[in-house]
Enzyme design. Sequence first.
Site, mmCIF file in Angstrom:
data_model
loop_
_atom_site.group_PDB
_atom_site.id
_atom_site.type_symbol
_atom_site.label_atom_id
_atom_site.label_comp_id
_atom_site.label_asym_id
_atom_site.label_seq_id
_atom_site.Cartn_x
_atom_site.Cartn_y
_atom_site.Cartn_z
ATOM 1 C CG LEU A 2 -2.314 0.520 0.952
ATOM 2 C CD1 LEU A 2 -2.853 0.441 -0.166
ATOM 3 C CD2 LEU A 2 -3.165 0.154 2.233
ATOM 4 C CG HIS A 3 4.723 1.535 -0.955
ATOM 5 N ND1 HIS A 3 6.074 0.903 -1.440
ATOM 6 C CD2 HIS A 3 4.827 1.567 0.188
ATOM 7 C CE1 HIS A 3 6.862 0.532 -0.563
ATOM 8 N NE2 HIS A 3 6.230 0.952 0.695
ATOM 9 C CB ALA A 4 3.706 5.259 -4.579
#
Lengths: 87, 565
Positions: free
Chosen positions: A14-16
Amino acid sequence: MKTEKVVLENETGLHARPASELAKLASKFKCNVKINANGKTIDAKSILSIMSAGVKAKTEIEIECDGEDEENAIKEIVEAFKNKFGE
Amino acid sequence: MFKGKGVSVGIGFGTAVVLKEQERKIEKTTVDEPEKEIIRFKDALKQVEEDTQQIVDSATGTEKEIMSAYLMIIQDPTLTVETENAISNLKYNAEYAVDIGFNSVIQLFESMDDEYMAGRARDIADIKNRVLAKLANEETINISKLPENTIIVATELTTSDTAKLDFKNVSGIISEIGGTNSHTSIMARTHAIPAITRVEDATKIFRNGDKIAINGSTGEIFLNPTQEETEQLQKLQKQLKEETEELEKYKKLDTRTKDDYKVELVANIGTPADIESVIKNSAEGVGLFRSEFLYMDNENMPTEEEQFEAYKKVAEAMGDKPVIIRTLDVGGDKEIKYLHLEKEANPFLGYRAIRLCLDNIAIFKIQLRAILRASAFGNLSIMFPMISSIEELREAKKILEECKKELDGENINYNKNIKTGIMIEIPSAALISVGLATECDFFSIGTNDLIQYTVAVERGNEKISKLYTKYHPAVIKLVKLAIDGAHSANIFCGMCGEAASDELYVPLLVGLGLDEFSMNPNSILKTRKRIGELDRKECEKLANEILIMTSAEEVEKRLKEFADK
């Protein structure tokens, strides 16, 4: 209150982009949106909370919507997780 | 007058904008009316938010996405909880509260042991600095929106700086470090902006608002130029303009020597935006499209779709004209967070370019599929960098064939006869060029690296830069080997290093039989004119003379003599 479980499919976690897409989407709704992952509860309207939770790929996530538009909120957010936030 | 090394020709007049980190001392005090202090803090944050919103509005593509996420962080109430507590409960002044409040968030991200999150820590530190600057009423510089006629003064421009830089309003660049081939210099030449490097303490000598004139050919910098100096520079500027206009007539011509021997004159580009300059200068194609920008300007691995769009844009813009796309060419000397490349003692001899791709086939395939798909929209070729052995070429081609099969299975259109070539930039490749030529469709000699690997001189090392020379007879012999190797298998040989547009070097290359010259778009017309003045037989004679020389000095002297004739 509505809850539903999904598995995070985005390879980088659950990045960027997924993190900002989730915060953007959750902020559209009036209801409270929380996600429970790895024993932590995260405010899904806060990009910093989402990113600092460091949720990795293949993690099981419980989405929790509580408030007047919870029905629509949970539907759209589950959908977004399944679409890998457009990645 | 100050002097540095001129790296991009032209005369520039303008007002200085100095890019440097502000050193800031933060006082710790307490305030009587925390409510007012909260308002002061929120006003400062609001201004930072508005500045960022403006950048988001004018940005496109990847930059817009990055800046949007950055804006969301600014707007996130979580960011300021600690700061506001420190003001309301502990009655600290806004500056000190921002310092400790933001630092707690920064530390949270830094402690996550994740490259990407460390990057967010830097974003938050950046926001903190901007808020502190607003609190101190300092002007912050937004380099994507500069006033007209700006002379940029910096220690060195980073890749991310130049990605945002508002080129149309920059009339000159002065930097403290960097050589002729540094990123800043190449970028300045591409955009035809006069530039001077190696000006010691430039960011201390010049101040925001200084009136400056620079001469990018001589490296001269005039602070508050006198009437006389201004007039002289204007005269030079007019002369340069006339020369450029004189070159206009070469736009409609082929590239031929006096005795009608035709060569191909093509351009090096770094991003799809450079195509404008390629077309303006009437290049006959693109001899080198560096694909690194897609990887460097991105927070994540660029997807097949993103890459496809970028390649397609260039393919369509160039129509029938050839475009050679070089596959990913990076190593441990370039920081690409998501690739998690280790720092190496010898990055130029290390895990990079084709070596990295052959070891990460999934990454390589994404790029090859994107190029293949884009090949349906123009005249694309694929070039593999840093080939040192025939096995690497075979392996790369095998993976390309797998990608073609995949696309066949998915019924996706591509050019089934797409050409594949290799860079000749390692001496071992030049030495086995006869064999390599039988298994690919073209060569392109990368002189910058070929010199570095031949004479064992690191490109950026100032202390030994004298030894780095294209005139070294060993380099010239390797160039000849590569050209002859290509011709033995009836394939063409190009060159995409700086040497291909060097006025002294071009006659030698014509004499050695080079087929394709690839260069900065701004050098095309000048080189076309130069080639038109040459006689191929004379160039061949010159090349034969030079091939038996043993010293670089002797070679350079002879080439100068030839040019003066």
